[in-house]
Enzyme design. Sequence first.
Site, PDB file in Angstrom:
ATOM      1  N   ARG A 185     -10.823   5.196   9.090  1.00 56.77           N
ATOM      2  CA  ARG A 185      -9.780   4.542   8.266  1.00 56.77           C
ATOM      3  C   ARG A 185      -8.706   3.956   9.161  1.00 56.77           C
ATOM      4  NH1 ARG A 185      -8.668   9.569   4.379  1.00 56.77           N
ATOM      5  NH2 ARG A 185      -7.917  10.308   6.393  1.00 56.77           N
ATOM      6  N   PHE A 222      15.429  19.656  -1.351  1.00 56.11           N
ATOM      7  CA  PHE A 222      14.063  19.193  -1.629  1.00 56.11           C
ATOM      8  C   PHE A 222      13.832  17.799  -1.055  1.00 56.11           C
ATOM      9  CE2 PHE A 222      10.181  18.545  -3.903  1.00 56.11           C
ATOM     10  CZ  PHE A 222      10.251  17.298  -4.514  1.00 56.11           C
ATOM     11  N   ARG A 280       1.757   8.717  13.034  1.00 53.58           N
ATOM     12  CA  ARG A 280       1.389  10.016  13.625  1.00 53.58           C
ATOM     13  C   ARG A 280      -0.122  10.250  13.511  1.00 53.58           C
ATOM     14  NH1 ARG A 280       2.948  14.932  10.001  1.00 53.58           N
ATOM     15  NH2 ARG A 280       1.125  14.107   8.941  1.00 53.58           N
ATOM     16  N   TYR A 304       0.853  -1.204   0.000  1.00 51.75           N
ATOM     17  CA  TYR A 304       0.000   0.000   0.000  1.00 51.75           C
ATOM     18  C   TYR A 304       0.889   1.255   0.000  1.00 51.75           C
ATOM     19  CZ  TYR A 304      -3.000   3.787   1.477  1.00 51.75           C
ATOM     20  OH  TYR A 304      -3.651   5.001   1.538  1.00 51.75           O
TER      21      TYR A 304
HETATM   22  C1  LIG Z   1      12.496  11.026  -3.551  1.00 47.72           C
HETATM   23  O1  LIG Z   1      11.187  11.165  -2.969  1.00 47.72           O
HETATM   24  C2  LIG Z   1      10.845  12.404  -2.450  1.00 47.72           C
HETATM   25  C3  LIG Z   1      11.725  13.506  -2.405  1.00 47.72           C
HETATM   26  C4  LIG Z   1      11.267  14.739  -1.866  1.00 47.72           C
HETATM   27  C5  LIG Z   1       9.970  14.881  -1.349  1.00 47.72           C
HETATM   28  C6  LIG Z   1       9.090  13.776  -1.389  1.00 47.72           C
HETATM   29  C7  LIG Z   1       7.698  13.887  -0.825  1.00 47.72           C
HETATM   30  O2  LIG Z   1       7.700  14.846   0.255  1.00 47.72           O
HETATM   31  C8  LIG Z   1       6.446  15.378   0.665  1.00 47.72           C
HETATM   32  C9  LIG Z   1       6.645  16.233   1.895  1.00 47.72           C
HETATM   33  C10 LIG Z   1       5.321  16.906   2.275  1.00 47.72           C
HETATM   34  O3  LIG Z   1       4.440  17.083   1.471  1.00 47.72           O
HETATM   35  N1  LIG Z   1       5.169  17.240   3.566  1.00 47.72           N
HETATM   36  C11 LIG Z   1       3.940  17.827   4.063  1.00 47.72           C
HETATM   37  C12 LIG Z   1       3.795  17.575   5.543  1.00 47.72           C
HETATM   38  C13 LIG Z   1       3.156  16.267   5.821  1.00 47.72           C
HETATM   39  O4  LIG Z   1       2.520  15.686   4.902  1.00 47.72           O
HETATM   40  O5  LIG Z   1       3.275  15.824   6.963  1.00 47.72           O
HETATM   41  C14 LIG Z   1       3.997  19.337   3.970  1.00 47.72           C
HETATM   42  O6  LIG Z   1       5.103  19.872   4.264  1.00 47.72           O
HETATM   43  O7  LIG Z   1       2.940  19.914   3.701  1.00 47.72           O
HETATM   44  C15 LIG Z   1       5.444  14.263   0.911  1.00 47.72           C
HETATM   45  O8  LIG Z   1       5.147  13.916   2.061  1.00 47.72           O
HETATM   46  N2  LIG Z   1       4.897  13.660  -0.186  1.00 47.72           N
HETATM   47  C16 LIG Z   1       3.758  12.723   0.009  1.00 47.72           C
HETATM   48  C17 LIG Z   1       4.176  11.214   0.016  1.00 47.72           C
HETATM   49  C18 LIG Z   1       4.972  10.870   1.267  1.00 47.72           C
HETATM   50  C19 LIG Z   1       2.896  10.387  -0.002  1.00 47.72           C
HETATM   51  C20 LIG Z   1       5.019  10.887  -1.214  1.00 47.72           C
HETATM   52  C21 LIG Z   1       5.267  14.011  -1.516  1.00 47.72           C
HETATM   53  C22 LIG Z   1       4.267  14.225  -2.455  1.00 47.72           C
HETATM   54  C23 LIG Z   1       4.595  14.652  -3.752  1.00 47.72           C
HETATM   55  C24 LIG Z   1       5.937  14.877  -4.073  1.00 47.72           C
HETATM   56 CL1  LIG Z   1       6.352  15.442  -5.624  1.00 47.72          CL
HETATM   57  C25 LIG Z   1       6.970  14.642  -3.125  1.00 47.72           C
HETATM   58  C26 LIG Z   1       6.629  14.177  -1.863  1.00 47.72           C
HETATM   59  C27 LIG Z   1       9.504  12.555  -1.947  1.00 47.72           C
HETATM   60  O9  LIG Z   1       8.569  11.536  -2.050  1.00 47.72           O
HETATM   61  C28 LIG Z   1       8.853  10.253  -1.561  1.00 47.72           C
END
Ligand SMILES: COc1cccc([C@H]2O[C@H](CC(=O)N[C@@H](CC(=O)O)C(=O)O)C(=O)N(CC(C)(C)C)c3ccc(Cl)cc32)c1OC
Length: 345
Positions: A203, A263, A193, A146
Amino acid sequence: LAQDALKRRCYDFLNMTSRSFAAVIQELDEELRDAVCLFYLVLRGLDTIEDDMSLDLDRKVELLRSFDQVIYQKGWTFTENGPNEKDRELLVHFDVVIDEFLRLKPEYQKVIANITKLMGDGMADYASGEHRENTAIATIKDFDLYCHYVAGLVGYGLSDLFAASGLESKEIANDKALSDSMGLFLQKTNIIRDYREDLDDGRQFWPKEIWGKYVEKFSDLTKPEYKDKAQACLSDMVLNVLDDVPQVLTYLSKLTNQSVFNFCAIPQVMAISTLALVFNNLDIYHRNIKIRKGEAVKLITNSTDMDNVVSIFREYIFVISRKNEATDPNFMKISMAIGRIEQWI
Ligand SMILES: COc1cccc([C@H]2O[C@H](CC(=O)N[C@@H](CC(=O)O)C(=O)O)C(=O)N(CC(C)(C)C)c3ccc(Cl)cc32)c1OC
């Protein structure tokens, strides 16, 4: 110019959906910025459809499986979905995202469409599978699958974009396990979390293979009489996530472009900080806890080179080892997982 207005609107959607991370995306080098911004918005569109409980199942499945074609259909918008303001806005104006997507280099379009297809199919399989009664994630294997679909694939796609841009070596996209771990570490930490928020939304994402060792019903973890079981279950979940730390650090150590490093590193240091916060912290069963703003700012400003990132991980791994209690049935396994990580750092 009309084209600049289109692009401006895409960055407005980006800032609307996620303020803090949106800023990090906009710091990326020119060559990658638009591709990553649009990848993020396409993923957000897919996520909004997956999350929309007002859609009936076969309509949802049809949309998820065809979203990789939708992103090529000029003018497409979506007005069927529910009242959730923030995300509804994006889909109602999705034609703007599509117009910008179609202006990307074909190579970037191909990466985004490929991941969208894999993720849409994965989400559809998960949504329509036999597990309607929410035991969706029974085994640790289901949990990894998942998280691969919703997060690991994002790691795959970003590594492909980094390689295609020439800002990083092709090698970064070769080792899929490393890219997968970048997603799994973030997603699994968020799933721990968000226990309470997800429970209240009906969920559950924690694998039954883990929580089933401690309680009969998933919601029993919130009851005072199960306090010790709940603590052991939580450390079992954290133990599962710690396995991804060496791969995350290995991935980060391969990056050479400064804006790509920032990033990638910032979400990971936020996650290790969150993991240390939730470890042995039973508040997660009652409310959503987040790292303090001041700590987040300190992490963001200190995540610009590998040495600083390694020392941040070392600091939080030390916090986890200090919080590790000898009475916890997982005490030894946690100690060994920490030992494996300390070899690396
Ligand atoms: C090489 O891989 C990565 C490198 C950099 C960043 C991310 C990853 O980081 C954010 C960071 C982010 O979005 N943080 C949120 C805070 C939070 O969600 O807790 C924010 O700061 O708003 C994140 O969470 N996700 C969502 C997924 C984890 C589902 C992929 C995400 C969604 C779309 C993209 Cl293009 C990227 C990411 C990566 O993805 C793995």
